[in-house]
Design an enzyme around this catalytic site. Structure first.
Site, short mmCIF file in Angstrom:
data_model
loop_
_atom_site.label_atom_id
_atom_site.label_comp_id
_atom_site.label_asym_id
_atom_site.label_seq_id
_atom_site.Cartn_x
_atom_site.Cartn_y
_atom_site.Cartn_z
N ASP A 16 -24.29 -29.05 -20.19
CA ASP A 16 -24.55 -27.84 -20.97
C ASP A 16 -24.71 -26.70 -19.97
O ASP A 16 -25.82 -26.19 -19.75
CB ASP A 16 -25.79 -28.02 -21.83
CG ASP A 16 -26.00 -26.87 -22.80
OD1 ASP A 16 -25.17 -25.92 -22.82
OD2 ASP A 16 -27.00 -26.89 -23.54
N CYS A 62 -20.86 -22.42 -24.49
CA CYS A 62 -20.75 -21.18 -25.27
C CYS A 62 -19.56 -20.35 -24.78
O CYS A 62 -19.33 -19.25 -25.28
CB CYS A 62 -22.04 -20.37 -25.15
SG CYS A 62 -22.38 -19.81 -23.47
#
Length: 158
Positions: A84, A111
């Site tokens: 992540d 993201c």
């Protein structure tokens, strides 16, 4: 943000926490790193793990690109790796460490799809197969999404 939006975000955060605790309870060992959060965050993580009865977790202070290669040198061989990273993507030493240890599954949350695409290409070249891809709209009023990719080791490529 309306009160209903705040309630929705709170429910998502609670559901996410519960799912993390469930995953941690099923794992043999959990290793986490924290760099920017600092020592206080690592100590808080240790307290939270103890409070929730999670005895199979280790927390390390440092950048994952420094910590993970050292752990691999010490013999770490994970079954599953969860990535992540920040928007800039995964650092090359982390990709190298993952490819060296060959976990059976890699889950990559991002993201920023362009850097995730770059990193997934490297993992595919290293023997991983894309199993699933799921965008998740965490914040409906924001322009972006979190993208979750699951990859498995293609053991036919040895």
């Amino acid at each position: 943000m309306s009160f209903q939006d705040i309630q929705r975000v709170t429910r998502i955060e609670e559901d996410t926490r519960e799912k993390k605790l469930q995953a941690q309870a099923q794992a043999r060992q959990i290793i986490a790193e924290a760099q920017k959060a600092g020592t206080a965050a690592v100590e808080a993580a240790r307290r939270n793990a103890a409070r929730n009865g999670i005895a199979n977790a280790e927390f390390h202070l440092g950048a994952v690109e420094d910590v993970l290669p050292k752990l691999v040198e010490q013999g770490l061989r994970p079954d599953v790796v969860l990535l992540d990273p920040p928007r800039k993507g995964v650092e090359q030493p982390v990709i190298d460490a993952v490819l060296r240890t060959r976990p059976r599954r890699v889950v990559y949350v991002s993201c920023h799809v362009p850097t995730q695409t770059r990193d997934v290409k490297l993992l595919r070249e290293g023997g991983y197969r894309l199993e699933a891809c799921q965008p998740v709209d965490m914040f409906c009023y924001a322009g972006g999404v979190e993208n979750v990719i699951s990859m498995t080791l293609d053991e036919t490529q040895d």
